[in-house]
Design a protein around this motif. Structure first.
Motif, mmCIF file in Angstrom:
data_model
loop_
_atom_site.group_PDB
_atom_site.id
_atom_site.type_symbol
_atom_site.label_atom_id
_atom_site.label_comp_id
_atom_site.label_asym_id
_atom_site.label_seq_id
_atom_site.Cartn_x
_atom_site.Cartn_y
_atom_site.Cartn_z
ATOM 1 N N LYS A 85 5.412 -8.955 7.886
ATOM 2 C CA LYS A 85 5.490 -7.525 8.173
ATOM 3 C C LYS A 85 6.433 -6.781 7.245
ATOM 4 O O LYS A 85 6.648 -5.609 7.381
ATOM 5 C CB LYS A 85 5.997 -7.320 9.620
ATOM 6 C CG LYS A 85 5.029 -7.802 10.654
ATOM 7 C CD LYS A 85 5.642 -7.725 12.053
ATOM 8 C CE LYS A 85 4.957 -8.739 12.955
ATOM 9 N NZ LYS A 85 5.805 -9.220 14.031
ATOM 10 N N GLY A 86 7.028 -7.497 6.243
ATOM 11 C CA GLY A 86 8.033 -6.843 5.412
ATOM 12 C C GLY A 86 7.434 -5.738 4.555
ATOM 13 O O GLY A 86 6.236 -5.664 4.314
ATOM 14 N N ALA A 87 8.333 -4.871 4.044
ATOM 15 C CA ALA A 87 7.875 -3.768 3.200
ATOM 16 C C ALA A 87 7.316 -4.298 1.877
ATOM 17 O O ALA A 87 6.320 -3.795 1.359
ATOM 18 C CB ALA A 87 9.041 -2.817 2.930
ATOM 19 N N LEU A 88 7.944 -5.335 1.349
ATOM 20 C CA LEU A 88 7.460 -5.911 0.097
ATOM 21 C C LEU A 88 6.062 -6.502 0.289
ATOM 22 O O LEU A 88 5.221 -6.451 -0.605
ATOM 23 C CB LEU A 88 8.422 -6.993 -0.400
ATOM 24 C CG LEU A 88 9.715 -6.465 -1.047
ATOM 25 C CD1 LEU A 88 10.616 -7.634 -1.419
ATOM 26 C CD2 LEU A 88 9.389 -5.655 -2.264
ATOM 27 N N GLU A 89 5.851 -7.081 1.488
ATOM 28 C CA GLU A 89 4.545 -7.673 1.758
ATOM 29 C C GLU A 89 3.472 -6.595 1.755
ATOM 30 O O GLU A 89 2.391 -6.773 1.189
ATOM 31 C CB GLU A 89 4.609 -8.396 3.117
ATOM 32 C CG GLU A 89 3.347 -9.115 3.487
ATOM 33 C CD GLU A 89 3.070 -10.316 2.586
ATOM 34 O OE1 GLU A 89 4.020 -10.847 1.990
ATOM 35 O OE2 GLU A 89 1.899 -10.681 2.462
ATOM 36 N N GLY A 90 3.770 -5.470 2.363
ATOM 37 C CA GLY A 90 2.808 -4.375 2.386
ATOM 38 C C GLY A 90 2.558 -3.838 0.992
ATOM 39 O O GLY A 90 1.416 -3.523 0.623
ATOM 40 N N PHE A 91 3.624 -3.752 0.233
ATOM 41 C CA PHE A 91 3.499 -3.294 -1.148
ATOM 42 C C PHE A 91 2.577 -4.213 -1.932
ATOM 43 O O PHE A 91 1.698 -3.771 -2.683
ATOM 44 C CB PHE A 91 4.903 -3.244 -1.767
ATOM 45 C CG PHE A 91 4.947 -2.669 -3.145
ATOM 46 C CD1 PHE A 91 5.162 -3.469 -4.247
ATOM 47 C CD2 PHE A 91 4.770 -1.311 -3.346
ATOM 48 C CE1 PHE A 91 5.210 -2.943 -5.513
ATOM 49 C CE2 PHE A 91 4.805 -0.773 -4.612
ATOM 50 C CZ PHE A 91 5.032 -1.590 -5.696
ATOM 51 N N TYR A 92 2.777 -5.520 -1.738
ATOM 52 C CA TYR A 92 1.951 -6.483 -2.456
ATOM 53 C C TYR A 92 0.482 -6.306 -2.094
ATOM 54 O O TYR A 92 -0.399 -6.239 -2.963
ATOM 55 C CB TYR A 92 2.413 -7.908 -2.131
ATOM 56 C CG TYR A 92 1.474 -8.960 -2.617
ATOM 57 C CD1 TYR A 92 0.619 -9.643 -1.727
ATOM 58 C CD2 TYR A 92 1.391 -9.284 -3.970
ATOM 59 C CE1 TYR A 92 -0.263 -10.606 -2.184
ATOM 60 C CE2 TYR A 92 0.513 -10.234 -4.427
ATOM 61 C CZ TYR A 92 -0.316 -10.905 -3.530
ATOM 62 O OH TYR A 92 -1.193 -11.846 -3.977
ATOM 63 N N ARG A 93 0.231 -6.176 -0.773
ATOM 64 C CA ARG A 93 -1.164 -6.089 -0.340
ATOM 65 C C ARG A 93 -1.836 -4.852 -0.890
ATOM 66 O O ARG A 93 -3.017 -4.850 -1.208
ATOM 67 C CB ARG A 93 -1.230 -6.087 1.189
ATOM 68 C CG ARG A 93 -1.280 -7.467 1.749
ATOM 69 C CD ARG A 93 -1.890 -7.454 3.133
ATOM 70 N NE ARG A 93 -1.147 -8.380 3.968
ATOM 71 C CZ ARG A 93 -0.381 -8.006 4.975
ATOM 72 N NH1 ARG A 93 -0.278 -6.739 5.315
ATOM 73 N NH2 ARG A 93 0.292 -8.911 5.671
ATOM 74 N N LEU A 94 -1.044 -3.773 -1.003
ATOM 75 C CA LEU A 94 -1.642 -2.502 -1.431
ATOM 76 C C LEU A 94 -1.843 -2.463 -2.942
ATOM 77 O O LEU A 94 -2.864 -1.979 -3.431
ATOM 78 C CB LEU A 94 -0.734 -1.349 -0.984
ATOM 79 C CG LEU A 94 -1.281 0.055 -1.227
ATOM 80 C CD1 LEU A 94 -2.526 0.264 -0.404
ATOM 81 C CD2 LEU A 94 -0.233 1.101 -0.856
#
Lengths: 67, 307
Positions: free
Chosen positions: A5-14
């Motif tokens: 759920k981390g912000a970096l994880e979301g960044f990566y997915r996007l």
């Protein structure tokens, strides 16, 4: 470091799943980012140099008197 | 001299020996021990030599002679000191006025053109009017003759003497240097020039300066050919600022700093912006590197041994 759920994880997915998206993000980000940084640094510069600018010269336009 | 070698040996002892409780006693015993052992004796000698060289080099560095370099000048708080500080443009304008009325009779500034002043200290009309006051020799006309014309923006600031010999002849053998780059051409130039201009005083007891020279402790050697030029009220500023000696010194040094480094403001802006952006790029690069390497860094290796 980055969990599901981390912000970096979301960044990566996007952004970083496809290289085409990544590169496009970098180019567009560079263009708009540089405009934003130029504006921000300019504002910072003006706030730190009040009264010292060329435009702030009080006698601008009056011809200097030759002794 | 021996201290260097002693420090080296004590450090070596601390690194090698397990017990740190009795460094002195073990150092004393190690001295004889190292003399006995062959290769470690050479190492001890080499380390002793390195220590001695280091200590000796320290002693030659900081002994700057005042007679050679002049009195050390203080650091003044210039308005353009600092990462995001611009020049004080009003000060540049006043400084140019001081230069024109006080200094230009002897010092040239042959690398500055009138157009350089536009947008920095004067408007275009003002600079044009200033340029038009001087006469400039221009290249051959249709009849092959040189002629004089009023100055234009593209002309350089006028030179007081035709060449160096004329300058020396008019000033008792001394050459008043060109001031276009003077704050970069002297060590600690801005502070030095201000200290020099405001530093004229009577020589101390026992020092005599010959006729024609003047005492200035900041000038290397102490005897400078230039007399004290900045005196209170020597110039009447357009903006009404009182023209004290220190004020004129500050303004003229601001002008000279701008003349030597007109790109300073753009350089500081560029430096700030790009150091900031490249720091962000460093973060991005570090993240990307770790991302790509994560595949390898998280693999598991199995050692499959069959006896």
């Amino acid at each position: 470091m980055a969990n599901q759920k981390g912000a970096l994880e979301g960044f990566y997915r996007l952004i970083m799943r496809r290289n085409s998206v990544y590169v496009s993000f970098i180019i567009a980000g560079a263009f708009f980012g540089e405009r934003a940084v130029d504006y921000g640094v300019h504002k910072l510069w003006e706030s730190k140099n009040i009264g010292k600018r060329y435009e702030d010269i009080s006698v601008l336009g009056q011809r200097p008197v030759e002794e | 001299m021996v201290g260097g070698g002693v420090i080296q040996q004590i450090l070596r002892r601390k690194l090698h020996s397990p017990s740190l409780a009795t460094p002195v006693r073990s150092w004393l015993s190690s001295k004889t021990a190292h003399v006995d052992a062959g290769s470690s004796g050479v190492r001890a000698f080499a380390l002793l030599g390195a220590g001695v060289t280091g200590l000796l080099s320290f002693s030659t560095v900081a002994s700057a002679d005042e007679a050679e370099h002049g009195l050390a000048c203080p650091d003044y708080p210039w308005p353009h000191d600092g990462i995001l500080s611009s020049y004080d443009h009003a000060s540049i304008r006043r400084g140019h006025q001081v230069y024109q009325q006080v200094c230009a009779s002897c010092h040239s500034m042959s690398l500055i053109s009138y157009r350089d002043l536009v947008g920095v200290a004067y408007t275009e009309e003002e600079a044009k009017a200033m340029a038009a006051e001087i006469e400039v020799v221009d290249g051959p006309n249709d009849e092959g003759e040189m002629f004089t014309r009023p100055g234009k923006l593209s002309d350089r600031l006028p030179q007081p003497y035709a060449n160096e010999s004329a300058a020396r002849f008019a000033n008792g053998g001394a050459y008043p240097p060109d001031l276009s780059l003077i704050t970069k051409a002297r060590h600690n130039g801005q502070n030095y020039v201000f200290a020099l201009l405001t530093g004229y005083r009577d020589p101390p007891a026992g020092i005599s300066i010959r006729e024609g020279l003047h005492y200035n402790p900041y000038f290397p050697g102490g005897a400078i050919a230039m007399p004290k030029m900045l005196n209170d009220e020597a110039v009447e500023y357009e903006d009404g600022v009182p023209a004290t000696e220190a004020q004129m010194g500050k303004d003229v040094v601001s002008f000279l700093s701008w003349a030597a480094e007109p790109e300073m403001e753009e350089r500081k802006l560029m430096g700030f912006k790009w150091i900031f952006l490249l720091s962000l790029a460093l973060l991005q690069a570090a993240y990307y590197r770790r991302l790509k390497w994560s595949v390898l860094k998280s693999r598991k290796l199995v050692l499959d041994v069959v006896n």
